[in-house]
Design a protein around this motif. Structure first.
Motif, PDB file in Angstrom:
ATOM      1  N   GLY A  16       0.812  -1.215   0.000  1.00  0.00           N
ATOM      2  CA  GLY A  16       0.000   0.000   0.000  1.00  0.00           C
ATOM      3  C   GLY A  16       0.841   1.258   0.000  1.00  0.00           C
ATOM      4  O   GLY A  16       0.547   2.225   0.724  1.00  0.00           O
ATOM      5  N   THR A  17       1.875   1.281  -0.819  1.00  0.00           N
ATOM      6  CA  THR A  17       2.811   2.422  -0.794  1.00  0.00           C
ATOM      7  C   THR A  17       2.148   3.731  -1.212  1.00  0.00           C
ATOM      8  O   THR A  17       2.591   4.804  -0.812  1.00  0.00           O
ATOM      9  CB  THR A  17       4.028   2.170  -1.718  1.00  0.00           C
ATOM     10  OG1 THR A  17       3.544   1.850  -3.017  1.00  0.00           O
ATOM     11  CG2 THR A  17       4.885   1.034  -1.206  1.00  0.00           C
ATOM     12  N   ARG A  18       1.078   3.644  -2.003  1.00  0.00           N
ATOM     13  CA  ARG A  18       0.419   4.879  -2.434  1.00  0.00           C
ATOM     14  C   ARG A  18      -0.313   5.565  -1.288  1.00  0.00           C
ATOM     15  O   ARG A  18      -0.770   6.680  -1.419  1.00  0.00           O
ATOM     16  CB  ARG A  18      -0.569   4.584  -3.567  1.00  0.00           C
ATOM     17  CG  ARG A  18       0.102   4.359  -4.902  1.00  0.00           C
ATOM     18  CD  ARG A  18      -0.865   3.829  -5.910  1.00  0.00           C
ATOM     19  NE  ARG A  18      -1.352   2.508  -5.555  1.00  0.00           N
ATOM     20  CZ  ARG A  18      -2.448   1.954  -6.076  1.00  0.00           C
ATOM     21  NH1 ARG A  18      -3.167   2.613  -6.945  1.00  0.00           N
ATOM     22  NH2 ARG A  18      -2.815   0.739  -5.695  1.00  0.00           N
ATOM     23  N   ARG A 105      -0.105 -16.648   4.839  1.00  0.00           N
ATOM     24  CA  ARG A 105       0.793 -15.500   4.711  1.00  0.00           C
ATOM     25  C   ARG A 105       1.550 -15.532   3.395  1.00  0.00           C
ATOM     26  O   ARG A 105       2.001 -16.588   2.969  1.00  0.00           O
ATOM     27  CB  ARG A 105       1.822 -15.536   5.843  1.00  0.00           C
ATOM     28  CG  ARG A 105       1.243 -15.133   7.158  1.00  0.00           C
ATOM     29  CD  ARG A 105       1.886 -13.846   7.616  1.00  0.00           C
ATOM     30  NE  ARG A 105       1.237 -13.404   8.854  1.00  0.00           N
ATOM     31  CZ  ARG A 105       1.665 -12.398   9.573  1.00  0.00           C
ATOM     32  NH1 ARG A 105       2.728 -11.725   9.208  1.00  0.00           N
ATOM     33  NH2 ARG A 105       1.036 -12.042  10.668  1.00  0.00           N
ATOM     34  N   GLN A 106       1.708 -14.373   2.815  1.00  0.00           N
ATOM     35  CA  GLN A 106       2.486 -14.306   1.578  1.00  0.00           C
ATOM     36  C   GLN A 106       3.987 -14.202   1.875  1.00  0.00           C
ATOM     37  O   GLN A 106       4.807 -14.527   1.022  1.00  0.00           O
ATOM     38  CB  GLN A 106       2.028 -13.118   0.715  1.00  0.00           C
ATOM     39  CG  GLN A 106       2.606 -13.158  -0.682  1.00  0.00           C
ATOM     40  CD  GLN A 106       2.281 -11.924  -1.503  1.00  0.00           C
ATOM     41  OE1 GLN A 106       1.745 -10.948  -0.997  1.00  0.00           O
ATOM     42  NE2 GLN A 106       2.617 -11.973  -2.773  1.00  0.00           N
ATOM     43  N   GLN A 107       4.331 -13.798   3.068  1.00  0.00           N
ATOM     44  CA  GLN A 107       5.723 -13.648   3.532  1.00  0.00           C
ATOM     45  C   GLN A 107       6.494 -12.537   2.828  1.00  0.00           C
ATOM     46  O   GLN A 107       7.174 -11.749   3.467  1.00  0.00           O
ATOM     47  CB  GLN A 107       6.492 -14.975   3.430  1.00  0.00           C
ATOM     48  CG  GLN A 107       5.900 -16.027   4.342  1.00  0.00           C
ATOM     49  CD  GLN A 107       6.512 -17.393   4.165  1.00  0.00           C
ATOM     50  OE1 GLN A 107       7.084 -17.691   3.124  1.00  0.00           O
ATOM     51  NE2 GLN A 107       6.374 -18.234   5.172  1.00  0.00           N
ATOM     52  N   LEU A 110       5.505 -10.344  -3.418  1.00  0.00           N
ATOM     53  CA  LEU A 110       6.068 -10.571  -4.757  1.00  0.00           C
ATOM     54  C   LEU A 110       5.057 -10.344  -5.870  1.00  0.00           C
ATOM     55  O   LEU A 110       5.243 -10.799  -6.985  1.00  0.00           O
ATOM     56  CB  LEU A 110       6.630 -11.996  -4.841  1.00  0.00           C
ATOM     57  CG  LEU A 110       7.855 -12.276  -3.961  1.00  0.00           C
ATOM     58  CD1 LEU A 110       8.273 -13.735  -4.067  1.00  0.00           C
ATOM     59  CD2 LEU A 110       9.015 -11.367  -4.339  1.00  0.00           C
ATOM     60  N   GLY A 111       3.961  -9.674  -5.543  1.00  0.00           N
ATOM     61  CA  GLY A 111       2.973  -9.361  -6.578  1.00  0.00           C
ATOM     62  C   GLY A 111       1.670 -10.110  -6.372  1.00  0.00           C
ATOM     63  O   GLY A 111       1.594 -11.080  -5.614  1.00  0.00           O
ATOM     64  N   LEU A 112       0.657  -9.626  -7.087  1.00  0.00           N
ATOM     65  CA  LEU A 112      -0.685 -10.194  -6.951  1.00  0.00           C
ATOM     66  C   LEU A 112      -0.710 -11.678  -7.343  1.00  0.00           C
ATOM     67  O   LEU A 112      -1.320 -12.500  -6.649  1.00  0.00           O
ATOM     68  CB  LEU A 112      -1.650  -9.382  -7.828  1.00  0.00           C
ATOM     69  CG  LEU A 112      -3.070  -9.892  -7.924  1.00  0.00           C
ATOM     70  CD1 LEU A 112      -3.732  -9.915  -6.553  1.00  0.00           C
ATOM     71  CD2 LEU A 112      -3.885  -9.035  -8.891  1.00  0.00           C
TER      72      LEU A 112
END
Ligand code: UTP
Length: 294
Positions: A16-18, A105-107, A110-112
């Motif tokens: 959520g960098t935006r 968890r995605q850990q 690395l993208g959607l």
């Protein structure tokens, strides 16, 4: 009859960098449009479409999402003691029943595509819905419900699309529209962020999908695409060579609440939609004398 879609995947592991600094310690999906977190809109939409199992692919800082879909005994006891039965009923109604949520968890973000792949063992060998929770829709019936209606006819993979202004096509993934009607047409291809004069249509993919489990094998085989991330679109393009994809130009409008403008607009529109808020909000807006700000 195609196999029923019982499971939905919600990828909530992005950075959520935006939306920094709001998202430094809090997940983007807990930002609120009026008084509900973004993730609640997506879960409600899935439930309305008949989904029974809610799978969240989370990352660091996301424990609060798990808590949001749990009971909060202290809060419930307080509401009960104060006679706030309506608020209590609302809270209980919105909760998926016990055993109907899963978290993995995605850990690493690395993208959607990678986030979706992380749900493979929980989803197993069955079709599933995929909802990007930062995309919030104003639609009745909900967008996934409208897509389910198409799926029940066609089976295969289904993607929700919406028209955008031609000058904006280069910000989106757009589809090549084949035969059929708005409620179900053949998708002949997809192009990620095309130039305006090369775009095959202005129908963009707005964050709702029904996918067959074969997508997981393709995601596993993938190397990193644009932006060093594992891309869902790349895997869908390969799957399209073997399986049917149907587009649904749903009746409704998306607000990209992962962007500040989409989020602010959604707050205004959803507030004006609410009977309990509309009048007071309009009064506040008028008092602001917006002319001074424009
Ligand atoms: P976005 O493209 O909006 O990326 O992800 P982001 O990282 O959340 O936000 P920005 O661009 O840095 O502001 C679309 C959806 O995919 C999820 C996000 O949580 C969001 O719901 N996602 C994205 C993941 O779960 N993992 C990822 O690695 C990337």
């Amino acid at each position: 009859m195609p196999k029923r879609v019982r499971t939905a995947v919600f990828p909530v592991a992005g950075l959520g960098t935006r939306f920094l600094p709001a998202t430094k310690a809090m997940p983007k999906e807990m930002l609120t449009v009026v008084d509900r977190p973004l993730i609640q809109y997506a879960v409600d939409e899935a439930r309305e479409a008949g989904i029974e199992h809610f799978v969240f692919v989370t990352g660091r800082n996301k424990a609060v999402i798990e808590d949001h879909f749990d009971r909060q005994f202290e809060l419930e006891a307080t509401l009960e003691a104060r006679g706030k039965t309506q608020a209590l009923d609302e809270l209980r109604k919105e909760l998926p029943s016990a055993g109907r949520t899963s978290f993995t968890r995605q850990q690493e973000p690395l993208g959607l595509g990678h986030a979706v792949w992380c749900a493979r063992d929980i989803v197993g060998d069955q079709p599933f819905a995929l909802l990007l929770p930062d995309m919030v829709f104003r639609a009745k019936p909900g967008v996934l419900r409208q897509m389910m209606d198409a799926y029940e006819e066609t089976g295969g993979n289904v993607i929700g699309v919406e028209e955008c202004a031609w000058e904006d096509v280069s910000s989106y993934g757009v589809v090549v529209r084949g035969e059929g009607t708005d409620t179900g047409f053949k998708i002949d291809g997809m192009v990620e962020k095309p130039k305006r004069d090369e775009a095959p249509s202005n129908l963009f993919i707005s964050g709702r999908y029904i996918l067959q489990p074969e997508i997981f094998t393709l995601l596993a085989e993938q190397t990193k695409g644009a932006g060093g991330e594992i891309q869902l679109t790349d895997a869908m393009q390969v799957l399209m060579q073997k399986q049917a994809f149907t587009g649904v130009k749903y009746d409704g409008k998306v607000f990209d609440c992962g962007s500040k403008l989409g989020f602010l607009t959604a707050n205004v529109v959803f507030a004006l939609d609410r009977d309990d808020i509309r009048e007071g909000f309009l009064k506040e807006l008028r008092n602001l004398d917006l002319e001074d700000h424009l």
